[in-house]
Design an enzyme around this catalytic site. Sequence first.
Site, short mmCIF file in Angstrom:
data_model
loop_
_atom_site.label_atom_id
_atom_site.label_comp_id
_atom_site.label_asym_id
_atom_site.label_seq_id
_atom_site.Cartn_x
_atom_site.Cartn_y
_atom_site.Cartn_z
N ASN A 15 30.83 44.81 40.36
CA ASN A 15 31.71 43.95 39.99
C ASN A 15 31.40 42.72 40.61
OD1 ASN A 15 34.25 42.85 39.50
ND2 ASN A 15 35.39 44.45 40.58
N ARG B 199 31.64 45.75 35.53
CA ARG B 199 32.94 45.20 34.96
C ARG B 199 32.78 44.07 34.11
NH1 ARG B 199 37.22 41.56 38.14
NH2 ARG B 199 39.03 41.53 36.57
N HIS C 8 42.81 43.11 32.88
CA HIS C 8 43.44 44.08 33.85
C HIS C 8 43.02 45.50 33.46
CE1 HIS C 8 45.00 40.40 36.03
NE2 HIS C 8 43.84 40.57 36.78
N ARG D 249 45.45 29.92 39.12
CA ARG D 249 45.66 29.75 37.75
C ARG D 249 47.21 29.53 37.42
NH1 ARG D 249 42.48 35.07 35.80
NH2 ARG D 249 42.13 35.46 38.04
N GLU E 273 39.44 50.27 39.86
CA GLU E 273 38.67 49.90 38.69
C GLU E 273 37.19 50.42 38.75
OE1 GLU E 273 40.41 45.59 38.09
OE2 GLU E 273 40.01 46.05 40.23
#
Length: 418
Positions: A23, A114, A202, A262, A400
Amino acid sequence: MSTTPLSSTDHAHDEGHIVLVVNAGSSSIKCSVYRVVEDPHAEGGARAIFGAGGQIEGIGVAPRVVARMADGRLIVDEKFPVAQVSDHDAAFRLLRLVLAVGLRDTPPAAIGHRVVHGGAHFKDAVLIDDKVIEELDALTPLAPLHQPHNLAAIRAVRTAAPELPQVACFDTAFHAGNDIMAQLFALPYHYYEEGIRRYGFHGLSYEYIAHYLHSAEPDIARGRVVVAHLGNGASLCAMKDGKSVETTMGLTALDGLPMGTRSGAIDAGAVLWMMARGMGYDEIEKLLYQESGLKGLSGVSSDMRELLASDSERAKLAIDFYTYRIAQEVGKLAVGLGGLDALVMTGGIGEHAAPIRAQVCERLAPLFGTALDTTANDAGKERVSSRESRVPVFAIRTDEEGMIALHTARLLRGALAR
Protein backbone atom coordinates in the site's frame (compact mmCIF):
# COMPACT_ATOMS: atom_id res chain seq x y z
CA MET A 1 -6.18 -8.84 14.13
CA SER A 2 -6.97 -12.18 15.73
CA THR A 3 -10.55 -11.12 16.50
CA THR A 4 -11.51 -10.81 12.85
CA PRO A 5 -12.74 -13.55 10.51
CA LEU A 6 -10.24 -12.60 7.78
CA SER A 7 -7.08 -12.08 9.79
CA SER A 8 -5.90 -14.32 12.57
CA THR A 9 -2.72 -15.57 14.15
CA ASP A 10 -4.18 -19.07 14.49
CA HIS A 11 -2.18 -21.88 12.85
CA ALA A 12 -3.73 -23.14 9.63
CA HIS A 13 -3.88 -26.78 8.59
CA ASP A 14 -2.92 -26.13 4.95
CA GLU A 15 0.03 -24.32 3.47
CA GLY A 16 -2.02 -21.77 1.52
CA HIS A 17 -0.47 -18.95 -0.52
CA ILE A 18 1.97 -16.42 0.92
CA VAL A 19 1.00 -12.96 -0.34
CA LEU A 20 2.90 -9.71 0.11
CA VAL A 21 0.52 -6.74 0.21
CA VAL A 22 1.77 -3.28 -0.78
CA ASN A 23 0.00 0.00 0.00
CA ALA A 24 2.03 2.93 -1.32
CA GLY A 25 1.68 6.63 -0.51
CA SER A 26 3.56 9.72 -1.58
CA SER A 27 6.38 9.30 0.96
CA SER A 28 5.70 5.89 2.46
CA ILE A 29 5.21 2.26 1.56
CA LYS A 30 3.33 -0.16 3.80
CA CYS A 31 3.89 -3.89 3.35
CA SER A 32 2.15 -6.82 5.02
CA VAL A 33 2.74 -10.56 4.80
CA TYR A 34 -0.35 -12.79 4.72
CA ARG A 35 -0.94 -16.50 4.39
CA VAL A 36 -4.22 -17.14 2.58
CA VAL A 37 -5.76 -20.51 3.44
CA GLU A 38 -8.95 -22.28 2.47
CA ASP A 39 -11.71 -22.05 5.07
CA PRO A 40 -15.19 -23.37 4.21
CA HIS A 41 -16.68 -21.36 7.08
CA ALA A 42 -15.40 -18.01 5.80
CA GLU A 43 -17.25 -15.96 3.21
CA GLY A 44 -15.61 -16.70 -0.12
CA GLY A 45 -14.10 -19.92 1.21
CA ALA A 46 -10.78 -18.44 2.34
CA ARG A 47 -9.24 -16.30 5.05
CA ALA A 48 -6.10 -14.23 5.28
CA ILE A 49 -3.78 -14.81 8.23
CA PHE A 50 -1.56 -11.85 9.08
CA GLY A 51 2.09 -12.79 9.57
CA ALA A 52 4.13 -9.59 9.66
CA GLY A 53 3.91 -6.00 8.59
CA GLY A 54 5.95 -2.86 8.32
CA GLN A 55 6.31 0.46 6.65
CA ILE A 56 9.00 2.77 5.46
CA GLU A 57 8.16 6.43 5.82
CA GLY A 58 9.95 9.64 4.93
CA ILE A 59 11.19 8.31 1.57
CA GLY A 60 13.72 10.75 0.17
CA VAL A 61 13.45 13.01 3.26
CA ALA A 62 14.00 11.17 6.57
CA PRO A 63 13.64 7.44 5.89
CA ARG A 64 12.58 5.24 8.79
CA VAL A 65 11.64 1.57 8.72
CA VAL A 66 9.40 -0.03 11.35
CA ALA A 67 8.26 -3.66 11.11
CA ARG A 68 6.62 -6.11 13.51
CA MET A 69 5.52 -9.72 13.62
CA ALA A 70 1.85 -10.58 14.12
CA ASP A 71 2.38 -11.03 17.88
CA GLY A 72 3.82 -7.52 18.17
CA ARG A 73 7.51 -8.49 18.29
CA LEU A 74 9.65 -5.76 16.76
CA ILE A 75 11.62 -6.81 13.67
CA VAL A 76 13.24 -3.44 13.11
CA ASP A 77 12.88 0.24 13.99
CA GLU A 78 15.69 2.08 12.26
CA LYS A 79 16.44 5.34 10.47
CA PHE A 80 18.42 5.36 7.23
CA PRO A 81 20.41 7.94 5.26
CA VAL A 82 18.43 9.71 2.56
CA ALA A 83 20.90 8.53 -0.08
CA GLN A 84 20.12 4.91 0.79
CA VAL A 85 16.32 5.32 0.47
CA SER A 86 15.93 8.09 -2.07
CA ASP A 87 12.94 6.71 -4.01
CA HIS A 88 10.21 4.04 -4.06
CA ASP A 89 12.48 1.51 -5.80
CA ALA A 90 15.05 1.65 -3.00
CA ALA A 91 12.33 1.70 -0.33
CA PHE A 92 10.66 -1.42 -1.64
CA ARG A 93 13.93 -3.32 -1.91
CA LEU A 94 14.79 -2.45 1.70
CA LEU A 95 11.34 -3.25 3.06
CA ARG A 96 11.30 -6.58 1.25
CA LEU A 97 14.61 -7.51 2.90
CA VAL A 98 13.23 -6.54 6.32
CA LEU A 99 10.05 -8.58 5.86
CA ALA A 100 12.07 -11.64 4.86
CA VAL A 101 12.00 -12.33 8.62
CA GLY A 102 8.21 -12.43 8.49
CA LEU A 103 8.32 -14.56 5.36
CA ARG A 104 10.62 -17.04 7.15
CA ASP A 105 12.59 -17.76 3.99
CA THR A 106 9.37 -18.59 2.10
CA PRO A 107 9.10 -16.29 -0.91
CA PRO A 108 5.67 -14.80 -1.64
CA ALA A 109 3.65 -16.40 -4.41
CA ALA A 110 2.41 -12.97 -5.52
CA ILE A 111 2.24 -9.32 -4.58
CA GLY A 112 -1.06 -7.50 -4.21
CA HIS A 113 -1.32 -3.71 -4.54
CA ARG A 114 -3.93 -1.24 -3.46
CA VAL A 115 -4.76 0.91 -6.49
CA VAL A 116 -7.14 3.75 -5.77
CA HIS A 117 -8.78 4.30 -9.18
CA GLY A 118 -9.82 1.55 -11.58
CA GLY A 119 -12.01 3.71 -13.80
CA ALA A 120 -14.87 2.20 -15.81
CA HIS A 121 -12.79 -0.71 -17.11
CA PHE A 122 -11.43 -2.40 -13.98
CA LYS A 123 -14.30 -3.77 -11.93
CA ASP A 124 -12.36 -6.54 -10.19
CA ALA A 125 -8.78 -7.37 -9.23
CA VAL A 126 -6.50 -7.97 -12.22
CA LEU A 127 -3.07 -9.39 -12.96
CA ILE A 128 -0.74 -6.54 -13.86
CA ASP A 129 0.97 -6.29 -17.24
CA ASP A 130 2.22 -3.43 -19.44
CA LYS A 131 -1.26 -2.68 -20.81
CA VAL A 132 -2.79 -2.53 -17.32
CA ILE A 133 -0.09 -0.11 -16.17
CA GLU A 134 -0.71 2.09 -19.20
CA GLU A 135 -4.46 2.20 -18.55
CA LEU A 136 -4.01 2.93 -14.84
CA ASP A 137 -1.52 5.69 -15.60
CA ALA A 138 -4.16 7.37 -17.77
CA LEU A 139 -6.39 7.64 -14.68
CA THR A 140 -3.81 9.66 -12.71
CA PRO A 141 -5.65 13.01 -13.16
CA LEU A 142 -8.63 11.48 -11.35
CA ALA A 143 -6.54 10.48 -8.30
CA PRO A 144 -3.44 12.69 -8.27
CA LEU A 145 -2.67 12.11 -4.58
CA HIS A 146 -2.70 8.32 -4.90
CA GLN A 147 -2.39 6.84 -8.40
CA PRO A 148 1.19 7.95 -9.13
CA HIS A 149 2.45 6.36 -5.91
CA ASN A 150 0.45 3.16 -6.42
CA LEU A 151 2.07 2.85 -9.85
CA ALA A 152 5.52 3.76 -8.49
CA ALA A 153 5.30 0.78 -6.14
CA ILE A 154 4.22 -1.53 -8.97
CA ARG A 155 7.16 -0.39 -11.08
CA ALA A 156 9.51 -0.76 -8.11
CA VAL A 157 8.43 -4.38 -7.68
CA ARG A 158 8.96 -5.03 -11.39
CA THR A 159 12.52 -3.80 -10.99
CA ALA A 160 13.28 -5.59 -7.71
CA ALA A 161 11.39 -8.86 -8.31
CA PRO A 162 10.34 -9.16 -11.97
CA GLU A 163 9.52 -12.86 -11.58
CA LEU A 164 6.70 -12.25 -9.09
CA PRO A 165 3.09 -11.98 -10.33
CA GLN A 166 1.51 -8.69 -9.32
CA VAL A 167 -2.18 -8.03 -8.76
CA ALA A 168 -3.96 -4.66 -8.69
CA CYS A 169 -6.91 -4.42 -6.26
CA PHE A 170 -9.10 -1.37 -6.71
CA ASP A 171 -10.82 0.95 -4.24
CA THR A 172 -13.46 1.63 -6.88
CA ALA A 173 -14.39 -2.00 -7.60
CA PHE A 174 -16.78 -2.53 -4.64
CA HIS A 175 -19.06 0.20 -6.04
CA ALA A 176 -18.95 -0.95 -9.68
CA GLY A 177 -22.36 -2.62 -9.50
CA ASN A 178 -24.19 0.45 -8.18
CA ASP A 179 -27.40 1.44 -9.92
CA ILE A 180 -27.09 4.11 -12.59
CA MET A 181 -28.96 6.51 -10.28
CA ALA A 182 -25.95 6.38 -7.96
CA GLN A 183 -23.48 6.95 -10.80
CA LEU A 184 -24.95 9.79 -12.83
CA PHE A 185 -24.07 13.45 -12.95
CA ALA A 186 -26.66 15.79 -14.51
CA LEU A 187 -24.42 16.44 -17.50
CA PRO A 188 -25.14 15.56 -21.14
CA TYR A 189 -25.45 11.76 -21.19
CA HIS A 190 -22.50 11.23 -23.53
CA TYR A 191 -20.20 12.25 -20.67
CA TYR A 192 -21.46 9.28 -18.66
CA GLU A 193 -20.75 7.03 -21.64
CA GLU A 194 -17.23 8.48 -21.78
CA GLY A 195 -16.61 7.59 -18.13
CA ILE A 196 -17.54 10.80 -16.30
CA ARG A 197 -19.51 9.20 -13.50
CA ARG A 198 -19.51 8.61 -9.76
CA TYR A 199 -17.15 5.72 -8.98
CA GLY A 200 -16.75 5.85 -5.21
CA PHE A 201 -13.65 4.86 -3.24
CA HIS A 202 -12.49 3.12 -0.04
CA GLY A 203 -14.07 0.01 -1.51
CA LEU A 204 -11.51 -2.41 -0.03
CA SER A 205 -12.34 -1.10 3.44
CA TYR A 206 -16.09 -1.36 2.84
CA GLU A 207 -15.73 -4.85 1.42
CA TYR A 208 -13.88 -5.93 4.54
CA ILE A 209 -16.61 -4.52 6.80
CA ALA A 210 -19.24 -6.34 4.73
CA HIS A 211 -17.33 -9.63 5.17
CA TYR A 212 -16.86 -8.97 8.88
CA LEU A 213 -20.55 -8.27 9.50
CA HIS A 214 -21.48 -11.39 7.53
CA SER A 215 -19.59 -13.46 10.12
CA ALA A 216 -20.06 -11.40 13.29
CA GLU A 217 -23.52 -9.84 12.84
CA PRO A 218 -25.30 -11.77 10.05
CA ASP A 219 -28.73 -10.24 10.70
CA ILE A 220 -27.32 -6.74 10.48
CA ALA A 221 -25.23 -7.65 7.42
CA ARG A 222 -28.43 -8.52 5.54
CA GLY A 223 -29.96 -5.16 6.39
CA ARG A 224 -29.47 -1.49 5.58
CA VAL A 225 -26.07 -0.37 6.84
CA VAL A 226 -24.16 2.89 6.48
CA VAL A 227 -20.40 2.55 6.93
CA ALA A 228 -18.26 5.62 7.58
CA HIS A 229 -14.60 5.26 6.61
CA LEU A 230 -13.08 8.18 8.49
CA GLY A 231 -9.36 8.81 8.11
CA ASN A 232 -7.20 11.38 6.35
CA GLY A 233 -9.44 10.47 3.42
CA ALA A 234 -13.10 10.04 4.35
CA SER A 235 -16.30 8.78 2.76
CA LEU A 236 -19.51 6.90 3.54
CA CYS A 237 -21.05 3.87 1.89
CA ALA A 238 -24.63 2.65 1.98
CA MET A 239 -24.80 -1.16 1.91
CA LYS A 240 -27.75 -3.51 1.60
CA ASP A 241 -27.13 -7.23 2.05
CA GLY A 242 -23.38 -6.54 2.01
CA LYS A 243 -23.45 -4.80 -1.39
CA SER A 244 -22.73 -1.15 -2.14
CA VAL A 245 -25.81 0.85 -3.05
CA GLU A 246 -24.55 4.43 -2.82
CA THR A 247 -21.45 6.29 -1.68
CA THR A 248 -20.39 9.87 -1.03
CA MET A 249 -17.33 10.07 -3.28
CA GLY A 250 -17.69 10.58 -7.00
CA LEU A 251 -15.50 10.78 -10.09
CA THR A 252 -12.51 11.54 -7.88
CA ALA A 253 -11.50 11.06 -4.25
CA LEU A 254 -12.18 14.77 -3.74
CA ASP A 255 -15.96 14.61 -3.43
CA GLY A 256 -18.23 14.16 -0.42
CA LEU A 257 -17.02 14.70 3.14
CA PRO A 258 -14.36 17.23 4.13
CA MET A 259 -11.10 15.34 4.74
CA GLY A 260 -7.67 15.98 6.23
CA THR A 261 -6.52 18.31 3.44
CA ARG A 262 -9.21 17.77 0.78
CA SER A 263 -12.23 20.03 0.43
CA GLY A 264 -14.93 17.45 -0.10
CA ALA A 265 -18.02 18.55 -2.03
CA ILE A 266 -18.12 22.20 -3.10
CA ASP A 267 -20.17 24.18 -5.60
CA ALA A 268 -18.56 23.74 -9.04
CA GLY A 269 -19.19 27.45 -9.49
CA ALA A 270 -16.53 28.13 -6.86
CA VAL A 271 -13.95 26.55 -9.15
CA LEU A 272 -15.20 28.66 -12.08
CA TRP A 273 -14.87 31.75 -9.86
CA MET A 274 -11.27 30.82 -9.03
CA MET A 275 -10.50 30.37 -12.71
CA ALA A 276 -12.09 33.72 -13.53
CA ARG A 277 -9.73 35.31 -10.99
CA GLY A 278 -6.77 33.89 -12.85
CA MET A 279 -5.99 30.76 -10.84
CA GLY A 280 -4.52 27.99 -13.00
CA TYR A 281 -5.12 24.23 -12.96
CA ASP A 282 -2.12 23.40 -10.77
CA GLU A 283 -2.95 26.11 -8.24
CA ILE A 284 -6.59 25.01 -7.93
CA GLU A 285 -5.61 21.34 -7.68
CA LYS A 286 -3.18 22.13 -4.88
CA LEU A 287 -5.82 24.19 -3.04
CA LEU A 288 -8.53 21.52 -3.24
CA TYR A 289 -6.35 18.49 -2.53
CA GLN A 290 -3.66 19.79 -0.16
CA GLU A 291 -4.75 23.03 1.51
CA SER A 292 -8.45 22.55 2.29
CA GLY A 293 -10.51 20.24 4.52
CA LEU A 294 -9.70 20.13 8.23
CA LYS A 295 -6.34 21.78 7.62
CA GLY A 296 -7.80 24.70 5.69
CA LEU A 297 -10.73 25.29 8.02
CA SER A 298 -8.77 25.00 11.25
CA GLY A 299 -5.51 26.63 10.24
CA VAL A 300 -4.05 24.25 12.82
CA SER A 301 -3.62 20.76 11.39
CA SER A 302 -5.09 18.04 9.21
CA ASP A 303 -4.61 15.54 12.07
CA MET A 304 -7.79 14.94 14.08
CA ARG A 305 -5.76 14.11 17.20
CA GLU A 306 -4.19 17.56 17.15
CA LEU A 307 -7.53 19.24 16.50
CA LEU A 308 -9.21 17.46 19.41
CA ALA A 309 -6.35 18.51 21.69
CA SER A 310 -6.39 22.13 20.48
CA ASP A 311 -8.03 25.09 22.27
CA SER A 312 -8.39 26.95 18.98
CA GLU A 313 -11.88 28.11 18.06
CA ARG A 314 -11.17 27.33 14.43
CA ALA A 315 -10.11 23.79 15.36
CA LYS A 316 -13.50 23.40 17.07
CA LEU A 317 -15.19 24.88 13.99
CA ALA A 318 -13.46 22.34 11.74
CA ILE A 319 -14.50 19.43 14.00
CA ASP A 320 -18.09 20.65 14.21
CA PHE A 321 -18.33 21.05 10.44
CA TYR A 322 -16.81 17.60 9.95
CA THR A 323 -19.38 15.85 12.17
CA TYR A 324 -22.21 17.99 10.74
CA ARG A 325 -21.34 16.86 7.22
CA ILE A 326 -21.02 13.21 8.26
CA ALA A 327 -24.48 13.31 9.83
CA GLN A 328 -25.92 15.00 6.75
CA GLU A 329 -24.51 12.32 4.46
CA VAL A 330 -25.73 9.49 6.71
CA GLY A 331 -29.23 10.91 6.32
CA LYS A 332 -28.86 11.12 2.54
CA LEU A 333 -27.63 7.54 2.28
CA ALA A 334 -30.46 6.34 4.51
CA VAL A 335 -32.86 7.75 1.92
CA GLY A 336 -31.15 5.63 -0.75
CA LEU A 337 -31.47 2.57 1.48
CA GLY A 338 -35.06 3.23 2.50
CA GLY A 339 -34.09 3.31 6.19
CA LEU A 340 -31.17 2.54 8.48
CA ASP A 341 -30.53 -0.66 10.45
CA ALA A 342 -26.96 0.01 11.62
CA LEU A 343 -24.14 2.55 11.52
CA VAL A 344 -20.50 1.43 11.42
CA MET A 345 -17.50 3.74 11.85
CA THR A 346 -14.06 2.62 10.73
CA GLY A 347 -10.73 4.07 9.56
CA GLY A 348 -8.24 5.84 11.84
CA ILE A 349 -10.72 8.46 13.11
CA GLY A 350 -13.76 6.18 13.11
CA GLU A 351 -11.94 3.50 15.09
CA HIS A 352 -10.09 5.70 17.58
CA ALA A 353 -11.75 9.10 18.01
CA ALA A 354 -14.50 8.60 20.62
CA PRO A 355 -15.51 12.31 20.65
CA ILE A 356 -16.16 12.23 16.89
CA ARG A 357 -18.37 9.14 17.23
CA ALA A 358 -20.24 10.87 20.06
CA GLN A 359 -20.84 14.06 18.07
CA VAL A 360 -22.04 12.20 15.00
CA CYS A 361 -24.49 10.09 17.01
CA GLU A 362 -25.74 13.15 18.88
CA ARG A 363 -26.51 14.85 15.57
CA LEU A 364 -28.27 11.75 14.24
CA ALA A 365 -30.31 11.09 17.41
CA PRO A 366 -33.41 13.12 16.38
CA LEU A 367 -33.74 11.11 13.15
CA PHE A 368 -32.53 7.63 14.10
CA GLY A 369 -32.54 7.49 17.89
CA THR A 370 -28.81 6.82 18.05
CA ALA A 371 -27.67 6.67 21.67
CA LEU A 372 -24.15 5.79 22.79
CA ASP A 373 -22.98 3.77 25.74
CA THR A 374 -20.44 6.32 26.97
CA THR A 375 -18.31 3.76 28.77
CA ALA A 376 -18.16 1.46 25.72
CA ASN A 377 -17.46 4.38 23.38
CA ASP A 378 -14.65 5.79 25.53
CA ALA A 379 -13.13 2.31 25.90
CA GLY A 380 -13.19 1.74 22.14
CA LYS A 381 -15.45 -1.30 22.29
CA GLU A 382 -16.82 -2.74 19.06
CA ARG A 383 -20.48 -2.00 19.84
CA VAL A 384 -20.62 1.52 21.19
CA SER A 385 -24.39 2.13 21.23
CA SER A 386 -26.55 1.65 24.30
CA ARG A 387 -29.43 -0.81 24.59
CA GLU A 388 -31.84 2.11 24.17
CA SER A 389 -30.43 3.05 20.76
CA ARG A 390 -32.93 2.39 17.97
CA VAL A 391 -30.04 1.97 15.53
CA PRO A 392 -26.98 0.01 16.72
CA VAL A 393 -23.65 1.78 16.26
CA PHE A 394 -20.31 -0.02 15.85
CA ALA A 395 -16.64 0.93 15.73
CA ILE A 396 -14.91 -1.81 13.73
CA ARG A 397 -11.27 -1.99 12.74
CA THR A 398 -10.91 -2.36 9.00
CA ASP A 399 -8.39 -4.55 7.15
CA GLU A 400 -7.93 -3.39 3.58
CA GLU A 401 -4.66 -5.33 3.34
CA GLY A 402 -6.44 -8.57 4.27
CA MET A 403 -8.92 -8.02 1.45
CA ILE A 404 -6.07 -7.38 -0.99
CA ALA A 405 -4.43 -10.65 0.11
CA LEU A 406 -7.68 -12.56 -0.49
CA HIS A 407 -8.21 -11.05 -3.95
CA THR A 408 -4.59 -11.71 -4.91
CA ALA A 409 -4.69 -15.35 -3.80
CA ARG A 410 -8.02 -15.90 -5.59
CA LEU A 411 -6.61 -14.53 -8.83
CA LEU A 412 -3.44 -16.57 -8.39
CA ARG A 413 -5.44 -19.79 -7.85
CA GLY A 414 -7.39 -19.05 -11.01
CA ALA A 415 -4.22 -18.48 -13.02
CA LEU A 416 -2.67 -21.70 -11.74
CA ALA A 417 -5.86 -23.63 -12.50
CA ARG A 418 -5.60 -22.58 -16.16
